[in-house]
Design an enzyme around this catalytic site. Structure first.
Site, PDB file in Angstrom:
ATOM      1  N   CYS A  15       0.870  -1.168   0.000  1.00  0.00           N
ATOM      2  CA  CYS A  15       0.000   0.000   0.000  1.00  0.00           C
ATOM      3  C   CYS A  15       0.907   1.218   0.000  1.00  0.00           C
ATOM      4  O   CYS A  15       2.052   1.145   0.431  1.00  0.00           O
ATOM      5  CB  CYS A  15      -0.880  -0.060   1.247  1.00  0.00           C
ATOM      6  SG  CYS A  15      -1.703   1.463   1.660  1.00  0.00           S
ATOM      7  N   HIS A  16       0.397   2.332  -0.465  1.00  0.00           N
ATOM      8  CA  HIS A  16       1.250   3.514  -0.622  1.00  0.00           C
ATOM      9  C   HIS A  16       1.903   3.933   0.690  1.00  0.00           C
ATOM     10  O   HIS A  16       3.010   4.477   0.701  1.00  0.00           O
ATOM     11  CB  HIS A  16       0.446   4.673  -1.220  1.00  0.00           C
ATOM     12  CG  HIS A  16       1.345   5.657  -1.880  1.00  0.00           C
ATOM     13  ND1 HIS A  16       1.817   6.770  -1.248  1.00  0.00           N
ATOM     14  CD2 HIS A  16       1.928   5.647  -3.106  1.00  0.00           C
ATOM     15  CE1 HIS A  16       2.631   7.421  -2.045  1.00  0.00           C
ATOM     16  NE2 HIS A  16       2.714   6.764  -3.192  1.00  0.00           N
ATOM     17  N   THR A  17       1.236   3.687   1.805  1.00  0.00           N
ATOM     18  CA  THR A  17       1.786   4.062   3.113  1.00  0.00           C
ATOM     19  C   THR A  17       3.125   3.370   3.370  1.00  0.00           C
ATOM     20  O   THR A  17       4.043   3.976   3.923  1.00  0.00           O
ATOM     21  CB  THR A  17       0.767   3.690   4.224  1.00  0.00           C
ATOM     22  OG1 THR A  17      -0.500   4.213   3.843  1.00  0.00           O
ATOM     23  CG2 THR A  17       1.162   4.266   5.554  1.00  0.00           C
ATOM     24  N   HIS A  37       1.483  -3.802   6.061  1.00  0.00           N
ATOM     25  CA  HIS A  37       0.307  -3.693   6.938  1.00  0.00           C
ATOM     26  C   HIS A  37      -0.978  -4.144   6.267  1.00  0.00           C
ATOM     27  O   HIS A  37      -2.019  -4.147   6.906  1.00  0.00           O
ATOM     28  CB  HIS A  37       0.157  -2.256   7.455  1.00  0.00           C
ATOM     29  CG  HIS A  37      -0.170  -1.281   6.377  1.00  0.00           C
ATOM     30  ND1 HIS A  37       0.785  -0.798   5.508  1.00  0.00           N
ATOM     31  CD2 HIS A  37      -1.332  -0.716   5.986  1.00  0.00           C
ATOM     32  CE1 HIS A  37       0.222   0.025   4.650  1.00  0.00           C
ATOM     33  NE2 HIS A  37      -1.068   0.087   4.908  1.00  0.00           N
ATOM     34  N   GLU A  38      -0.914  -4.528   4.993  1.00  0.00           N
ATOM     35  CA  GLU A  38      -2.135  -4.984   4.313  1.00  0.00           C
ATOM     36  C   GLU A  38      -1.924  -6.473   4.054  1.00  0.00           C
ATOM     37  O   GLU A  38      -1.100  -6.830   3.209  1.00  0.00           O
ATOM     38  CB  GLU A  38      -2.277  -4.194   2.999  1.00  0.00           C
ATOM     39  CG  GLU A  38      -3.656  -4.239   2.410  1.00  0.00           C
ATOM     40  CD  GLU A  38      -3.797  -3.340   1.188  1.00  0.00           C
ATOM     41  OE1 GLU A  38      -4.237  -2.190   1.342  1.00  0.00           O
ATOM     42  OE2 GLU A  38      -3.469  -3.783   0.084  1.00  0.00           O
ATOM     43  N   CYS A  67     -10.117  -1.701  20.842  1.00  0.00           N
ATOM     44  CA  CYS A  67      -9.949  -2.321  22.166  1.00  0.00           C
ATOM     45  C   CYS A  67     -11.291  -2.763  22.747  1.00  0.00           C
ATOM     46  O   CYS A  67     -11.351  -3.601  23.643  1.00  0.00           O
ATOM     47  CB  CYS A  67      -9.244  -1.356  23.127  1.00  0.00           C
ATOM     48  SG  CYS A  67     -10.281   0.031  23.679  1.00  0.00           S
ATOM     49  N   CYS A  70     -12.732   1.616  25.207  1.00  0.00           N
ATOM     50  CA  CYS A  70     -12.580   3.074  25.329  1.00  0.00           C
ATOM     51  C   CYS A  70     -13.827   3.806  24.826  1.00  0.00           C
ATOM     52  O   CYS A  70     -14.688   3.202  24.188  1.00  0.00           O
ATOM     53  CB  CYS A  70     -11.341   3.530  24.552  1.00  0.00           C
ATOM     54  SG  CYS A  70     -11.557   3.458  22.750  1.00  0.00           S
ATOM     55  N   CYS A  73     -14.454   3.281  21.090  1.00  0.00           N
ATOM     56  CA  CYS A  73     -14.963   1.944  20.745  1.00  0.00           C
ATOM     57  C   CYS A  73     -16.417   1.770  21.181  1.00  0.00           C
ATOM     58  O   CYS A  73     -17.177   1.061  20.538  1.00  0.00           O
ATOM     59  CB  CYS A  73     -14.077   0.861  21.356  1.00  0.00           C
ATOM     60  SG  CYS A  73     -12.499   0.661  20.489  1.00  0.00           S
ATOM     61  N   CYS A  81     -10.088   4.161  18.039  1.00  0.00           N
ATOM     62  CA  CYS A  81      -9.761   3.631  19.367  1.00  0.00           C
ATOM     63  C   CYS A  81      -8.648   4.428  20.055  1.00  0.00           C
ATOM     64  O   CYS A  81      -7.602   4.699  19.462  1.00  0.00           O
ATOM     65  CB  CYS A  81      -9.327   2.173  19.181  1.00  0.00           C
ATOM     66  SG  CYS A  81      -8.760   1.376  20.688  1.00  0.00           S
ATOM     67  N   ARG A  85      -5.403   3.163  17.976  1.00  0.00           N
ATOM     68  CA  ARG A  85      -5.457   3.815  16.662  1.00  0.00           C
ATOM     69  C   ARG A  85      -4.041   3.931  16.108  1.00  0.00           C
ATOM     70  O   ARG A  85      -3.063   3.864  16.841  1.00  0.00           O
ATOM     71  CB  ARG A  85      -6.147   5.173  16.739  1.00  0.00           C
ATOM     72  CG  ARG A  85      -5.296   6.296  17.294  1.00  0.00           C
ATOM     73  CD  ARG A  85      -5.992   7.637  17.093  1.00  0.00           C
ATOM     74  NE  ARG A  85      -7.113   7.792  18.001  1.00  0.00           N
ATOM     75  CZ  ARG A  85      -7.739   8.955  18.206  1.00  0.00           C
ATOM     76  NH1 ARG A  85      -7.383  10.036  17.542  1.00  0.00           N
ATOM     77  NH2 ARG A  85      -8.730   9.040  19.050  1.00  0.00           N
ATOM     78  N   CYS A 145      -6.847  -2.811   4.438  1.00  0.00           N
ATOM     79  CA  CYS A 145      -6.455  -1.397   4.467  1.00  0.00           C
ATOM     80  C   CYS A 145      -7.165  -0.594   3.389  1.00  0.00           C
ATOM     81  O   CYS A 145      -8.263  -0.114   3.582  1.00  0.00           O
ATOM     82  CB  CYS A 145      -4.938  -1.252   4.358  1.00  0.00           C
ATOM     83  SG  CYS A 145      -4.414   0.469   4.250  1.00  0.00           S
ATOM     84  N   ARG A 340      -3.061  -3.130  -7.147  1.00  0.00           N
ATOM     85  CA  ARG A 340      -2.519  -3.830  -5.986  1.00  0.00           C
ATOM     86  C   ARG A 340      -1.688  -5.023  -6.434  1.00  0.00           C
ATOM     87  O   ARG A 340      -2.091  -5.767  -7.330  1.00  0.00           O
ATOM     88  CB  ARG A 340      -3.645  -4.356  -5.071  1.00  0.00           C
ATOM     89  CG  ARG A 340      -4.101  -3.322  -4.049  1.00  0.00           C
ATOM     90  CD  ARG A 340      -3.001  -3.054  -3.034  1.00  0.00           C
ATOM     91  NE  ARG A 340      -3.421  -2.164  -1.979  1.00  0.00           N
ATOM     92  CZ  ARG A 340      -3.278  -0.841  -2.001  1.00  0.00           C
ATOM     93  NH1 ARG A 340      -2.776  -0.243  -3.053  1.00  0.00           N
ATOM     94  NH2 ARG A 340      -3.649  -0.108  -0.972  1.00  0.00           N
TER      95      ARG A 340
END
Length: 347
Positions: A15-17, A37-38, A67, A70, A73, A81, A85, A145, A340
Protein backbone atom coordinates in the site's frame (compact mmCIF):
# COMPACT_ATOMS: atom_id res chain seq x y z
CA UNK A 1 2.79 -11.79 26.00
CA UNK A 2 -0.49 -10.45 27.39
CA UNK A 3 -3.15 -9.68 24.77
CA UNK A 4 -0.78 -10.57 21.92
CA UNK A 5 -1.19 -12.88 18.96
CA UNK A 6 1.40 -14.47 16.69
CA UNK A 7 0.20 -14.67 13.09
CA UNK A 8 1.63 -16.64 10.19
CA UNK A 9 1.34 -14.26 7.25
CA UNK A 10 0.36 -16.03 4.01
CA UNK A 11 -0.25 -13.04 1.74
CA UNK A 12 0.62 -9.39 2.08
CA UNK A 13 0.21 -6.55 -0.37
CA UNK A 14 1.82 -3.21 -0.84
CA UNK A 15 0.00 0.00 0.00
CA UNK A 16 1.25 3.51 -0.62
CA UNK A 17 1.79 4.06 3.11
CA UNK A 18 4.52 1.39 3.12
CA UNK A 19 6.30 3.16 0.26
CA UNK A 20 5.93 6.57 1.92
CA UNK A 21 7.51 5.39 5.16
CA UNK A 22 10.12 3.29 3.38
CA UNK A 23 11.20 6.48 1.61
CA UNK A 24 11.22 8.13 5.09
CA UNK A 25 9.50 11.22 3.73
CA UNK A 26 7.26 12.54 6.45
CA UNK A 27 8.56 11.26 9.76
CA UNK A 28 11.51 10.32 11.93
CA UNK A 29 12.95 7.23 10.28
CA UNK A 30 13.38 4.15 12.44
CA UNK A 31 15.90 1.50 11.42
CA UNK A 32 15.86 -1.43 11.02
CA UNK A 33 12.12 -1.83 10.66
CA UNK A 34 9.76 -4.40 9.12
CA UNK A 35 7.12 -2.72 6.97
CA UNK A 36 3.85 -4.13 5.67
CA UNK A 37 0.31 -3.69 6.94
CA UNK A 38 -2.13 -4.98 4.31
CA UNK A 39 -2.24 -8.75 4.74
CA UNK A 40 -3.99 -12.01 5.52
CA UNK A 41 -2.83 -14.88 7.69
CA UNK A 42 -3.54 -17.61 10.21
CA UNK A 43 -3.18 -17.40 13.99
CA UNK A 44 -0.21 -19.52 15.07
CA UNK A 45 -0.41 -18.96 18.85
CA UNK A 46 -2.04 -16.61 21.33
CA UNK A 47 -0.75 -14.93 24.48
CA UNK A 48 -2.26 -14.66 27.93
CA UNK A 49 -5.69 -13.04 28.13
CA UNK A 50 -6.61 -13.72 24.49
CA UNK A 51 -9.97 -15.48 24.46
CA UNK A 52 -11.55 -14.50 21.13
CA UNK A 53 -8.83 -15.97 18.90
CA UNK A 54 -7.35 -19.46 18.71
CA UNK A 55 -4.60 -21.10 16.64
CA UNK A 56 -5.89 -21.83 13.13
CA UNK A 57 -8.21 -18.82 12.94
CA UNK A 58 -8.07 -16.90 9.66
CA UNK A 59 -7.40 -13.23 10.25
CA UNK A 60 -6.71 -9.85 8.71
CA UNK A 61 -4.14 -7.73 10.56
CA UNK A 62 -5.18 -4.06 10.73
CA UNK A 63 -3.01 -0.95 11.19
CA UNK A 64 -5.57 0.53 13.57
CA UNK A 65 -7.30 -1.32 16.37
CA UNK A 66 -10.42 -1.76 18.43
CA UNK A 67 -9.95 -2.32 22.17
CA UNK A 68 -13.76 -2.44 22.67
CA UNK A 69 -13.43 -0.60 26.01
CA UNK A 70 -12.58 3.07 25.33
CA UNK A 71 -15.11 5.87 24.64
CA UNK A 72 -14.38 5.69 20.89
CA UNK A 73 -14.96 1.94 20.74
CA UNK A 74 -18.16 2.30 22.77
CA UNK A 75 -19.45 5.03 20.44
CA UNK A 76 -21.48 3.84 17.47
CA UNK A 77 -20.09 6.81 15.52
CA UNK A 78 -16.35 6.29 15.91
CA UNK A 79 -13.67 3.78 15.02
CA UNK A 80 -10.74 5.79 16.40
CA UNK A 81 -9.76 3.63 19.37
CA UNK A 82 -7.89 5.55 22.09
CA UNK A 83 -5.54 2.65 22.78
CA UNK A 84 -4.89 1.19 19.34
CA UNK A 85 -5.46 3.82 16.66
CA UNK A 86 -2.65 4.06 14.12
CA UNK A 87 0.69 5.18 15.50
CA UNK A 88 3.41 5.53 12.88
CA UNK A 89 6.13 6.51 15.38
CA UNK A 90 5.84 3.57 17.76
CA UNK A 91 8.16 0.75 16.71
CA UNK A 92 7.51 -1.49 19.71
CA UNK A 93 4.67 -3.43 21.34
CA UNK A 94 2.23 -1.39 23.41
CA UNK A 95 2.32 -3.80 26.39
CA UNK A 96 6.00 -3.65 27.40
CA UNK A 97 7.55 -1.15 25.00
CA UNK A 98 9.75 -3.85 23.46
CA UNK A 99 10.07 -5.33 19.98
CA UNK A 100 9.18 -8.94 19.17
CA UNK A 101 11.71 -9.04 16.31
CA UNK A 102 15.47 -9.12 16.65
CA UNK A 103 18.66 -9.91 14.77
CA UNK A 104 21.92 -10.77 16.57
CA UNK A 105 20.31 -9.69 19.83
CA UNK A 106 19.43 -6.21 18.52
CA UNK A 107 15.79 -5.15 18.03
CA UNK A 108 14.13 -4.83 14.64
CA UNK A 109 11.27 -2.34 14.96
CA UNK A 110 7.59 -2.84 14.23
CA UNK A 111 5.51 -0.71 11.84
CA UNK A 112 1.93 0.48 12.59
CA UNK A 113 1.48 -2.51 14.90
CA UNK A 114 1.42 -5.01 12.01
CA UNK A 115 4.81 -5.57 10.25
CA UNK A 116 3.44 -8.06 7.73
CA UNK A 117 6.53 -8.32 5.48
CA UNK A 118 7.54 -11.26 7.63
CA UNK A 119 6.61 -14.95 7.72
CA UNK A 120 5.42 -14.47 11.30
CA UNK A 121 4.42 -11.31 13.07
CA UNK A 122 3.21 -10.46 16.57
CA UNK A 123 0.29 -8.11 17.06
CA UNK A 124 -2.00 -6.78 19.76
CA UNK A 125 -5.22 -8.82 19.73
CA UNK A 126 -7.24 -5.62 19.17
CA UNK A 127 -5.65 -5.17 15.72
CA UNK A 128 -6.56 -8.64 14.46
CA UNK A 129 -9.91 -9.21 12.71
CA UNK A 130 -11.16 -12.81 12.64
CA UNK A 131 -12.80 -13.63 9.32
CA UNK A 132 -14.62 -16.45 7.54
CA UNK A 133 -12.09 -19.27 6.99
CA UNK A 134 -13.69 -20.00 3.60
CA UNK A 135 -12.60 -16.59 2.26
CA UNK A 136 -9.50 -16.78 0.02
CA UNK A 137 -6.77 -14.90 1.90
CA UNK A 138 -4.92 -14.06 -1.32
CA UNK A 139 -7.95 -11.94 -2.29
CA UNK A 140 -9.44 -10.57 0.94
CA UNK A 141 -6.05 -9.46 2.29
CA UNK A 142 -6.56 -6.19 0.35
CA UNK A 143 -9.62 -5.49 2.53
CA UNK A 144 -7.39 -4.93 5.57
CA UNK A 145 -6.45 -1.40 4.47
CA UNK A 146 -6.96 0.51 1.21
CA UNK A 147 -10.04 -1.11 -0.26
CA UNK A 148 -12.05 -0.94 2.97
CA UNK A 149 -10.98 2.68 3.44
CA UNK A 150 -12.43 3.77 0.09
CA UNK A 151 -15.45 1.49 0.28
CA UNK A 152 -16.39 2.73 3.75
CA UNK A 153 -15.83 6.38 2.82
CA UNK A 154 -18.67 5.96 0.31
CA UNK A 155 -20.98 3.46 2.01
CA UNK A 156 -20.57 4.56 5.65
CA UNK A 157 -19.82 8.27 5.37
CA UNK A 158 -20.89 9.82 2.04
CA UNK A 159 -23.95 7.51 1.90
CA UNK A 160 -25.01 8.49 -1.63
CA UNK A 161 -28.76 8.09 -2.16
CA UNK A 162 -29.92 5.79 -4.97
CA UNK A 163 -29.76 7.57 -8.30
CA UNK A 164 -27.42 10.29 -7.04
CA UNK A 165 -24.29 11.77 -8.62
CA UNK A 166 -20.89 11.22 -6.97
CA UNK A 167 -17.48 12.70 -7.83
CA UNK A 168 -14.37 10.71 -6.89
CA UNK A 169 -11.11 12.68 -6.71
CA UNK A 170 -8.11 10.41 -7.30
CA UNK A 171 -8.43 7.01 -8.98
CA UNK A 172 -5.80 5.02 -7.12
CA UNK A 173 -6.77 1.94 -5.10
CA UNK A 174 -8.69 3.94 -2.48
CA UNK A 175 -10.51 6.09 -5.05
CA UNK A 176 -11.50 3.05 -7.10
CA UNK A 177 -12.82 1.43 -3.92
CA UNK A 178 -14.80 4.61 -3.20
CA UNK A 179 -16.26 4.40 -6.72
CA UNK A 180 -17.12 0.74 -6.09
CA UNK A 181 -18.86 1.79 -2.85
CA UNK A 182 -20.86 4.45 -4.70
CA UNK A 183 -21.83 1.84 -7.31
CA UNK A 184 -22.95 -0.60 -4.59
CA UNK A 185 -24.97 2.20 -2.95
CA UNK A 186 -26.81 2.76 -6.25
CA UNK A 187 -25.37 6.07 -7.47
CA UNK A 188 -26.31 6.63 -11.12
CA UNK A 189 -23.44 8.91 -12.16
CA UNK A 190 -19.94 8.41 -10.81
CA UNK A 191 -17.49 11.02 -12.11
CA UNK A 192 -13.81 10.16 -11.75
CA UNK A 193 -11.44 13.14 -11.42
CA UNK A 194 -7.74 12.47 -11.99
CA UNK A 195 -4.74 14.16 -13.62
CA UNK A 196 -3.69 10.79 -15.07
CA UNK A 197 -6.02 9.98 -17.98
CA UNK A 198 -4.48 6.50 -18.35
CA UNK A 199 -6.48 5.49 -15.26
CA UNK A 200 -9.86 6.26 -16.80
CA UNK A 201 -10.52 3.10 -18.82
CA UNK A 202 -9.76 0.79 -15.87
CA UNK A 203 -11.97 2.91 -13.58
CA UNK A 204 -15.07 1.97 -15.61
CA UNK A 205 -14.83 -1.51 -14.06
CA UNK A 206 -15.38 0.12 -10.66
CA UNK A 207 -18.54 2.00 -11.59
CA UNK A 208 -17.14 5.27 -12.97
CA UNK A 209 -19.45 6.50 -15.73
CA UNK A 210 -17.55 9.62 -16.84
CA UNK A 211 -14.27 11.44 -16.22
CA UNK A 212 -12.76 14.86 -15.75
CA UNK A 213 -9.06 15.59 -16.19
CA UNK A 214 -8.42 19.03 -14.63
CA UNK A 215 -5.59 19.52 -17.15
CA UNK A 216 -8.17 19.56 -19.99
CA UNK A 217 -9.97 22.63 -18.59
CA UNK A 218 -9.14 26.28 -18.05
CA UNK A 219 -12.03 26.65 -15.58
CA UNK A 220 -11.71 25.46 -11.97
CA UNK A 221 -12.79 21.81 -11.58
CA UNK A 222 -15.58 22.88 -9.20
CA UNK A 223 -17.14 24.87 -12.03
CA UNK A 224 -16.68 22.09 -14.61
CA UNK A 225 -18.46 19.64 -12.28
CA UNK A 226 -21.22 22.13 -11.44
CA UNK A 227 -21.92 22.64 -15.15
CA UNK A 228 -21.97 18.88 -15.79
CA UNK A 229 -24.42 18.23 -12.95
CA UNK A 230 -26.82 21.17 -12.93
CA UNK A 231 -25.34 22.91 -9.90
CA UNK A 232 -23.04 20.37 -8.30
CA UNK A 233 -22.68 16.72 -7.39
CA UNK A 234 -24.69 15.19 -4.55
CA UNK A 235 -21.60 13.62 -2.96
CA UNK A 236 -17.86 13.82 -3.44
CA UNK A 237 -15.07 11.65 -2.03
CA UNK A 238 -11.51 13.03 -2.02
CA UNK A 239 -8.81 10.33 -2.16
CA UNK A 240 -5.61 12.17 -3.11
CA UNK A 241 -4.60 14.11 0.00
CA UNK A 242 -3.84 17.14 -2.16
CA UNK A 243 -5.25 20.16 -0.34
CA UNK A 244 -6.39 21.83 -3.58
CA UNK A 245 -8.31 18.70 -4.52
CA UNK A 246 -9.89 18.78 -1.04
CA UNK A 247 -11.12 22.33 -1.59
CA UNK A 248 -12.41 21.37 -5.05
CA UNK A 249 -14.17 18.30 -3.66
CA UNK A 250 -15.96 20.45 -1.07
CA UNK A 251 -16.83 23.32 -3.37
CA UNK A 252 -18.18 21.05 -6.15
CA UNK A 253 -21.05 19.61 -4.09
CA UNK A 254 -24.57 20.97 -4.57
CA UNK A 255 -25.87 23.56 -2.12
CA UNK A 256 -28.77 22.47 0.08
CA UNK A 257 -27.72 18.85 0.43
CA UNK A 258 -24.22 18.19 -0.91
CA UNK A 259 -21.77 16.19 1.22
CA UNK A 260 -18.01 16.03 0.66
CA UNK A 261 -15.89 13.37 2.36
CA UNK A 262 -12.12 13.72 2.84
CA UNK A 263 -10.12 10.47 2.83
CA UNK A 264 -6.66 11.41 1.52
CA UNK A 265 -3.93 12.24 4.03
CA UNK A 266 -2.71 15.84 3.59
CA UNK A 267 0.79 17.27 3.82
CA UNK A 268 1.59 18.16 7.43
CA UNK A 269 1.62 21.92 6.68
CA UNK A 270 -1.51 21.91 4.51
CA UNK A 271 -4.34 24.33 5.29
CA UNK A 272 -7.85 24.16 3.94
CA UNK A 273 -9.40 27.49 2.89
CA UNK A 274 -12.94 28.04 1.65
CA UNK A 275 -15.55 30.75 2.09
CA UNK A 276 -17.86 30.15 5.09
CA UNK A 277 -20.87 30.84 2.82
CA UNK A 278 -20.18 27.43 1.27
CA UNK A 279 -21.22 25.92 4.62
CA UNK A 280 -24.06 28.37 5.25
CA UNK A 281 -25.48 27.37 1.86
CA UNK A 282 -25.97 23.92 3.37
CA UNK A 283 -23.01 21.94 2.18
CA UNK A 284 -21.44 19.42 4.53
CA UNK A 285 -17.75 18.56 4.86
CA UNK A 286 -16.81 15.30 6.60
CA UNK A 287 -13.60 13.44 7.25
CA UNK A 288 -13.12 9.72 7.68
CA UNK A 289 -10.48 7.33 8.91
CA UNK A 290 -10.36 3.73 7.61
CA UNK A 291 -13.83 4.24 6.10
CA UNK A 292 -15.39 4.45 9.58
CA UNK A 293 -15.10 0.67 9.90
CA UNK A 294 -14.38 -0.74 13.36
CA UNK A 295 -11.75 -3.36 12.51
CA UNK A 296 -12.83 -6.33 14.62
CA UNK A 297 -16.57 -5.64 14.51
CA UNK A 298 -16.99 -4.62 10.88
CA UNK A 299 -14.27 -6.22 8.74
CA UNK A 300 -15.76 -9.72 9.01
CA UNK A 301 -18.93 -8.26 7.44
CA UNK A 302 -16.97 -6.66 4.59
CA UNK A 303 -15.47 -10.10 3.88
CA UNK A 304 -19.04 -11.50 3.85
CA UNK A 305 -20.02 -8.86 1.26
CA UNK A 306 -17.28 -10.37 -0.91
CA UNK A 307 -18.45 -13.93 -0.17
CA UNK A 308 -22.00 -12.96 -1.21
CA UNK A 309 -20.57 -11.51 -4.46
CA UNK A 310 -21.84 -8.02 -3.60
CA UNK A 311 -18.28 -6.72 -3.66
CA UNK A 312 -15.71 -7.75 -6.26
CA UNK A 313 -12.14 -7.84 -4.96
CA UNK A 314 -10.34 -9.60 -7.82
CA UNK A 315 -10.44 -6.54 -10.06
CA UNK A 316 -8.31 -4.59 -7.55
CA UNK A 317 -5.54 -7.18 -7.78
CA UNK A 318 -3.35 -6.54 -10.80
CA UNK A 319 -0.07 -8.29 -9.95
CA UNK A 320 1.26 -11.12 -7.81
CA UNK A 321 4.88 -11.90 -6.88
CA UNK A 322 6.64 -14.26 -4.48
CA UNK A 323 8.13 -12.69 -1.32
CA UNK A 324 11.65 -13.07 -2.75
CA UNK A 325 10.63 -10.54 -5.43
CA UNK A 326 8.99 -7.99 -3.12
CA UNK A 327 11.14 -5.24 -4.66
CA UNK A 328 9.21 -5.76 -7.90
CA UNK A 329 6.06 -4.72 -6.04
CA UNK A 330 7.83 -1.54 -4.87
CA UNK A 331 8.95 -0.85 -8.47
CA UNK A 332 5.39 -1.31 -9.78
CA UNK A 333 4.00 1.08 -7.19
CA UNK A 334 6.75 3.65 -7.79
CA UNK A 335 5.89 3.61 -11.51
CA UNK A 336 2.18 3.89 -10.71
CA UNK A 337 1.45 0.62 -12.50
CA UNK A 338 -1.54 -1.48 -11.53
CA UNK A 339 -3.67 -1.16 -8.41
CA UNK A 340 -2.52 -3.83 -5.99
CA UNK A 341 0.31 -6.37 -6.03
CA UNK A 342 -0.16 -9.46 -3.84
CA UNK A 343 3.05 -10.79 -2.28
CA UNK A 344 2.98 -14.52 -1.64
CA UNK A 345 4.95 -15.45 1.48
CA UNK A 346 5.40 -19.07 0.38
CA UNK A 347 6.61 -19.74 -3.17
Amino acid sequence: AMEEVRVKILFTSLCHTDVYFWEAKGQTPMFPRIFGHEAGGIVESVGEGVTELAPGDHVLPVFTGECKECPHCKSAESNMCDLLRINTDRGVMIGDGKSRFSIDGKPIYHFVGTSTFSEYTVMHVGCVAKINPEAPLDKVCVLSCGISTGLGASINVAKPPKGSTVAIFGLGAVGLAAAEGARIAGASRIIGVDLNASRFEEARKFGCTEFVNPKDHTKPVQQVLAEMTNGGVDRSVECTGNVNAMIQAFECVHDGWGVAVLVGVPHKDAEFKTHPMNFLNERTLKGTFFGNFKPRTDLPNVVEMYMRKELEVEKFITHSVPFSEINKAFDLMAKGEGIRCIIRMEN
